[in-house]
Design a protein around this motif. Structure first.
Motif, mmCIF file in Angstrom:
data_model
loop_
_atom_site.group_PDB
_atom_site.id
_atom_site.type_symbol
_atom_site.label_atom_id
_atom_site.label_comp_id
_atom_site.label_asym_id
_atom_site.label_seq_id
_atom_site.Cartn_x
_atom_site.Cartn_y
_atom_site.Cartn_z
ATOM 1 N N UNK A 89 0.797 -1.061 0.036
ATOM 2 C CA UNK A 89 0.009 -0.095 -0.023
ATOM 3 C C UNK A 89 0.900 1.231 0.001
ATOM 4 N N UNK A 90 2.120 1.036 -0.002
ATOM 5 C CA UNK A 90 3.115 2.134 -0.431
ATOM 6 C C UNK A 90 3.249 2.858 1.055
ATOM 7 N N UNK A 91 3.007 2.180 2.150
ATOM 8 C CA UNK A 91 3.364 2.932 3.431
ATOM 9 C C UNK A 91 4.655 2.455 3.854
ATOM 10 N N UNK A 92 5.800 3.347 4.152
ATOM 11 C CA UNK A 92 7.106 2.733 4.575
ATOM 12 C C UNK A 92 6.850 2.200 6.075
ATOM 13 N N UNK A 93 7.477 0.975 6.142
ATOM 14 C CA UNK A 93 7.678 0.345 7.357
ATOM 15 C C UNK A 93 8.891 -0.034 8.011
ATOM 16 N N UNK A 94 9.249 -0.026 9.416
ATOM 17 C CA UNK A 94 10.549 -0.431 9.993
ATOM 18 C C UNK A 94 10.072 -1.753 10.331
ATOM 19 N N UNK A 95 10.542 -2.679 10.042
ATOM 20 C CA UNK A 95 10.197 -4.089 10.323
ATOM 21 C C UNK A 95 10.238 -4.919 9.113
ATOM 22 N N UNK A 96 10.689 -6.162 9.180
ATOM 23 C CA UNK A 96 10.790 -6.981 8.068
ATOM 24 C C UNK A 96 9.542 -7.573 7.418
ATOM 25 N N UNK A 97 9.622 -7.960 6.120
ATOM 26 C CA UNK A 97 8.408 -8.635 5.699
ATOM 27 C C UNK A 97 8.404 -10.121 6.409
ATOM 28 N N UNK A 98 7.468 -10.953 5.696
ATOM 29 C CA UNK A 98 7.153 -12.272 6.448
ATOM 30 C C UNK A 98 8.412 -13.179 6.114
ATOM 31 N N UNK A 99 9.036 -12.724 5.279
ATOM 32 C CA UNK A 99 10.127 -13.790 4.715
ATOM 33 C C UNK A 99 11.467 -13.586 5.541
ATOM 34 N N UNK A 100 11.477 -12.383 6.047
ATOM 35 C CA UNK A 100 12.667 -11.793 6.966
ATOM 36 C C UNK A 100 12.053 -12.273 8.582
ATOM 37 N N UNK A 101 10.683 -12.308 8.731
ATOM 38 C CA UNK A 101 10.174 -12.525 9.932
ATOM 39 C C UNK A 101 10.528 -14.275 10.319
ATOM 40 N N UNK A 102 10.626 -14.921 9.305
ATOM 41 C CA UNK A 102 10.773 -16.307 9.490
ATOM 42 C C UNK A 102 12.050 -16.780 10.303
ATOM 43 N N UNK A 103 13.122 -15.849 10.193
ATOM 44 C CA UNK A 103 14.392 -15.934 11.171
ATOM 45 C C UNK A 103 14.152 -16.012 12.489
ATOM 46 N N UNK A 104 12.806 -15.246 12.901
ATOM 47 C CA UNK A 104 12.487 -15.466 14.346
ATOM 48 C C UNK A 104 11.405 -16.715 14.400
ATOM 49 N N UNK A 105 10.493 -16.746 13.491
ATOM 50 C CA UNK A 105 9.425 -17.739 13.565
ATOM 51 C C UNK A 105 9.824 -19.025 13.146
ATOM 52 N N UNK A 106 10.888 -19.586 12.636
ATOM 53 C CA UNK A 106 11.170 -20.697 12.386
ATOM 54 C C UNK A 106 12.653 -21.214 12.970
ATOM 55 N N UNK A 107 12.707 -21.771 13.970
ATOM 56 C CA UNK A 107 14.016 -22.116 14.322
ATOM 57 C C UNK A 107 14.795 -22.873 13.600
ATOM 58 N N UNK A 108 14.094 -23.781 12.876
ATOM 59 C CA UNK A 108 14.741 -24.799 11.921
ATOM 60 C C UNK A 108 15.183 -23.811 10.700
ATOM 61 N N UNK A 109 14.570 -23.166 10.274
ATOM 62 C CA UNK A 109 15.055 -22.329 9.247
ATOM 63 C C UNK A 109 16.173 -21.443 9.476
ATOM 64 N N UNK A 110 16.388 -21.039 10.526
ATOM 65 C CA UNK A 110 17.376 -20.284 11.031
ATOM 66 C C UNK A 110 18.525 -21.231 11.315
ATOM 67 N N UNK A 111 18.451 -22.244 11.781
ATOM 68 C CA UNK A 111 19.535 -23.266 12.047
ATOM 69 C C UNK A 111 20.227 -23.709 10.993
ATOM 70 N N UNK A 112 19.181 -23.870 9.781
ATOM 71 C CA UNK A 112 19.721 -24.393 8.673
ATOM 72 C C UNK A 112 20.598 -23.228 8.217
ATOM 73 N N UNK A 113 20.101 -22.044 8.038
ATOM 74 C CA UNK A 113 20.831 -21.011 7.408
ATOM 75 C C UNK A 113 22.152 -20.582 8.066
ATOM 76 N N UNK A 114 22.233 -20.676 9.478
ATOM 77 C CA UNK A 114 23.476 -20.733 10.321
ATOM 78 C C UNK A 114 24.374 -21.921 9.803
ATOM 79 N N UNK A 115 23.931 -23.099 9.668
ATOM 80 C CA UNK A 115 24.934 -24.118 9.277
ATOM 81 C C UNK A 115 25.410 -23.933 7.954
#
Ligand code: AMP
Ligand code: GLY
Length: 427
Positions: A89-115
């Motif tokens: 809607x063209x409104x600037x936002x400070x805070x990630x989109x859902x793909x970035x929020x997965x880094x918190x919302x999925x611990x397996x996603x993050x662990x795979x990325x870290x490894x």
């Protein structure tokens, strides 16, 4: 750079009260709104009764009020795609989109990325079935850490001291419904030993600014005893993170994390909060959060000399490269006043009476507070208030914060008596 004149802060805790206060102090004198807010935030800014998980309602509010920037406090709206909807809607936002929020919302996603990117972190196995999980358990030493994949309000992590406790946690998560869908996938992770520190990073794509260091106190009881909580108190700076150690953390963890996230195609704008264990063999990532910490925010933001609005705006505009941060050389300490019983069941509705004056340098941030029918401020959550003191030394900050905690009257109040003790005792 023209700064936004109208800002919506999303959330209702001590973190959001601190964001509201700090943004209101900007030389740009913006109008600051909050949804849903709490009784303390309502004393500073207009609050709107829209829940943090009501993405459509928050978008409609931002449009109706014609805000020029939305700052998102908690993880829930981020994982539900609030930033995606606002940006569409063209409104600037400070805070990630859902793909970035997965880094918190999925611990397996993050662990795979870290490894995958060889960022220091504890070894781990990934499981959806009980039998292989138990077989893996028996190959690892105890204590061992069992983690539910999804968001579980801080309760999805069990540090099991014995094999029996670990097996019970595996059963609870994979067979029980205690964790719902969040527990249908688990991580079994080696235990890390050391001190924890919270590194908050303002990120805009591949550019970032590291905020002042801090340490949280996660356990409910003095001496780090009892169950984990959202956080019972903080201080900043964390002297354990010396300039040389911070350099190493930047080189080995922050830069590689930001690059890994970008390499995965995630255009991240917001706070990356890296929970780090300072082990004997070096710093190791415990987790990412994709938002400011609570109560880290209550000690980190008051130490900024730099205008927070200018910083967040630069991040949302992609203009963070070369941004230099000025920090006050003072100590900040925050004691969280909780409702007796937290993190288990606790009462709501206890009247809070505040002292008529506060010592110099002290601010009381509201978290779980509301107004009752008689107009009195009452408790309305597990963590009720965050009392932050700023002073030339940590010891003076602790004295001022605790004097205020003692002066605040509330029948069911509980707080730790030893916030900052580890750093004070080290000297
Ligand atoms: P998290 O929800 O991932 O922040 O985990 C909650 C808390 O559990 C952390 O703040 C740590 O105190 C603890 N924890 C998580 N993972 C580990 C680990 N691998 N070793 C030791 N403690 C851990
Ligand atoms: N204080 C820890 C957190 O915000 O997750």
């Amino acid at each position: 750079m023209a700064l936004p004149k109208s800002i919506l802060v999303v959330g209702s805790g001590g973190r959001e009260h601190t964001l509201v206060r700090t943004l209101l102090a900007s030389p740009a004198k913006p109008r600051v709104l909050c949804a849903p807010g709490n009784a303390g935030i309502a004393q500073d800014a207009p609050c709107f009764p829209v829940a943090v998980d009501d993405v459509a309602g928050l978008l409609a509010l931002a449009q109706r009020e014609q805000v020029e920037l939305v700052v998102v406090g908690p993880e829930i709206p981020l994982s539900l795609g609030l930033a995606d909807r606002l940006l569409a809607a063209k409104i600037p936002v400070y805070g990630p989109k859902a793909d970035g929020a997965r880094l918190e919302a999925s611990k397996t996603f993050t662990k795979r990325l870290l490894l995958k990117y060889k960022i220091p972190t504890a070894a781990a196995g990934f499981f959806t079935e009980i039998a292989p999980a138990l077989a893996y358990l028996h190959t690892r030493p105890v204590p061992i850490v069992i983690k539910a994949d999804g968001l579980a309000a801080g309760k999805g992590v069990i540090v099991a001291q014995t094999a029996a406790e670990a097996e019970a946690a595996v059963h609870d998560m994979l067979a029980g419904n205690k964790f719902g869908a969040a527990g249908s996938q688990i991580l079994i992770e080696d235990c890390l030993y050391g001190e924890e520190t919270s590194i908050l990073v303002v990120v805009s794509g591949r550019d970032y600014v590291i905020l002042p260091t801090s340490q949280d106190h996660k356990r409910i009881g003095d001496g780090d005893t009892g169950p984990n909580t959202g956080g019972m108190g903080t201080y900043s700076p964390a002297d354990v993170v010396t300039p040389a150690l911070l350099d190493r953390i930047d080189r080995e963890i922050v830069r590689p994390s930001i690059d890994a996230i970008a390499a995965e195609g995630i255009a991240f704008c917001g706070t990356l909060f890296i929970g780090i264990m300072l082990t004997a063999s070096g710093p190791s990532v415990i987790e990412y959060n994709t938002r400011f910490g609570d109560p880290e925010t209550q000690v980190v933001l008051p130490r900024l000399e730099t205008d927070l609005l200018a910083l967040l705006w630069a991040a949302t505009r992609g203009e963070l490269a070369g941004f230099s941060l000025a920090v006050k050389s003072i100590h900040a300490l925050c004691v969280v006043i909780a409702a007796k019983g937290y993190p288990e069941a606790y009462a709501k509705g206890d009247v809070i009476t505040f002292p008529s004056t506060l010592p110099p340098g002290v601010t009381v941030y509201h978290a779980g507070t509301a107004r009752n029918d008689a107009g009195r401020i009452v408790t309305n959550g597990g963590r009720v208030l965050g009392v932050t003191a700023l002073a030339p030394t940590l010891s003076q900050a602790a004295t001022a914060a605790y004097a205020t905690c003692d002066a605040i009257q509330c029948s069911g109040k509980y707080f730790r008596r030893d916030i900052g003790a580890r750093q004070l005792n080290r000297r």
